[in-house]
Design a protein around this motif. Structure first.
Motif, PDB file in Angstrom:
ATOM      1  N   ASP A  90      39.534  51.493  33.501  1.00 24.42           N
ATOM      2  CA  ASP A  90      39.503  52.176  34.796  1.00 24.42           C
ATOM      3  C   ASP A  90      40.259  51.421  35.889  1.00 24.42           C
ATOM      4  O   ASP A  90      39.762  51.239  36.988  1.00 24.42           O
ATOM      5  CB  ASP A  90      38.059  52.422  35.235  1.00 24.42           C
ATOM      6  N   GLY A  91      41.434  50.941  35.573  1.00 20.69           N
ATOM      7  CA  GLY A  91      42.269  50.285  36.566  1.00 20.69           C
ATOM      8  C   GLY A  91      41.909  48.820  36.821  1.00 20.69           C
ATOM      9  O   GLY A  91      42.504  48.169  37.666  1.00 20.69           O
ATOM     10  N   ILE A  92      40.930  48.300  36.109  1.00 20.99           N
ATOM     11  CA  ILE A  92      40.541  46.890  36.255  1.00 20.99           C
ATOM     12  C   ILE A  92      41.077  46.148  35.042  1.00 20.99           C
ATOM     13  O   ILE A  92      40.943  46.603  33.913  1.00 20.99           O
ATOM     14  CB  ILE A  92      39.008  46.749  36.336  1.00 20.99           C
ATOM     15  N   GLU A  93      41.690  44.993  35.290  1.00 19.60           N
ATOM     16  CA  GLU A  93      42.245  44.208  34.195  1.00 19.60           C
ATOM     17  C   GLU A  93      41.473  42.899  34.033  1.00 19.60           C
ATOM     18  O   GLU A  93      41.164  42.226  35.019  1.00 19.60           O
ATOM     19  CB  GLU A  93      43.711  43.861  34.467  1.00 19.60           C
ATOM     20  N   PHE A  94      41.184  42.561  32.788  1.00 22.10           N
ATOM     21  CA  PHE A  94      40.577  41.279  32.450  1.00 22.10           C
ATOM     22  C   PHE A  94      41.528  40.570  31.515  1.00 22.10           C
ATOM     23  O   PHE A  94      41.881  41.099  30.467  1.00 22.10           O
ATOM     24  CB  PHE A  94      39.226  41.465  31.752  1.00 22.10           C
ATOM     25  N   CYS A  95      41.946  39.389  31.896  1.00 23.30           N
ATOM     26  CA  CYS A  95      42.829  38.608  31.052  1.00 23.30           C
ATOM     27  C   CYS A  95      41.996  37.566  30.313  1.00 23.30           C
ATOM     28  O   CYS A  95      41.191  36.858  30.919  1.00 23.30           O
ATOM     29  CB  CYS A  95      43.902  37.911  31.892  1.00 23.30           C
ATOM     30  N   VAL A  96      42.177  37.487  29.018  1.00 23.55           N
ATOM     31  CA  VAL A  96      41.415  36.543  28.205  1.00 23.55           C
ATOM     32  C   VAL A  96      42.343  35.795  27.279  1.00 23.55           C
ATOM     33  O   VAL A  96      43.461  36.227  27.003  1.00 23.55           O
ATOM     34  CB  VAL A  96      40.308  37.258  27.387  1.00 23.55           C
ATOM     35  N   ASN A  97      41.862  34.671  26.815  1.00 22.92           N
ATOM     36  CA  ASN A  97      42.574  33.910  25.801  1.00 22.92           C
ATOM     37  C   ASN A  97      41.552  33.279  24.866  1.00 22.92           C
ATOM     38  O   ASN A  97      40.347  33.527  24.989  1.00 22.92           O
ATOM     39  CB  ASN A  97      43.529  32.883  26.424  1.00 22.92           C
ATOM     40  N   GLU A  98      42.018  32.439  23.954  1.00 22.79           N
ATOM     41  CA  GLU A  98      41.117  31.853  22.957  1.00 22.79           C
ATOM     42  C   GLU A  98      40.050  30.949  23.573  1.00 22.79           C
ATOM     43  O   GLU A  98      39.023  30.679  22.957  1.00 22.79           O
ATOM     44  CB  GLU A  98      41.911  31.076  21.907  1.00 22.79           C
ATOM     45  N   ASN A  99      40.262  30.506  24.811  1.00 25.86           N
ATOM     46  CA  ASN A  99      39.284  29.646  25.476  1.00 25.86           C
ATOM     47  C   ASN A  99      38.278  30.428  26.316  1.00 25.86           C
ATOM     48  O   ASN A  99      37.351  29.848  26.868  1.00 25.86           O
ATOM     49  CB  ASN A  99      40.001  28.622  26.368  1.00 25.86           C
TER      50      ASN A  99
END
Length: 116
Positions: A90-99
């Motif tokens: 819904d227009g919200i971005e969450f950036c994730v990585n292995e940590n």
């Protein structure tokens, strides 16, 4: 508090308990409503109202800004974040990585699912 507001709050609390009971039961909404003599339309109406009230009451909490601690060279250590996956809802971005802590990602997704 006026009478109408108090009555609405009582109904919200009652329906929040009903909604929780339905989820805990594992039954579908239709089956649960049938077994408990509830209207499916009323269930979904109050589900929406309970969610709206939860979002309104949640609000935001202001956190104090903390100064980063300097390292031994009296320099401020910067951490880098390299995005490996982007979750868009819904227009919200969450950036994730292995940590990224899996518990944090799970909690964020549960909050979004509850808010839908």
């Amino acid at each position: 508090m006026n009478t109408k507001l108090a009555t609405t709050q009582i109904r919200l609390n009652e329906w929040a308990a009903i909604i929780k009971d339905r989820k805990d039961s594992g039954l579908t909404v239709d089956l649960y409503c049938e077994q408990h003599g509830l209207s499916r339309d009323a269930y979904y109406y109050w589900l929406r109202k309970v969610k709206e009230a939860a979002l309104t009451q949640a609000g935001f909490v202001e956190l104090p800004v903390q100064s980063p601690l300097p390292n031994s060279d009296n320099r401020i250590e910067k951490t880098s974040f390299e995005t490996q996956m982007v979750i868009k809802i819904d227009g919200i971005e969450f950036c994730v990585n292995e940590n990224s802590p899996s518990e944090l990602i799970s909690r964020i997704l549960k909050i979004i699912r509850y808010a839908e």
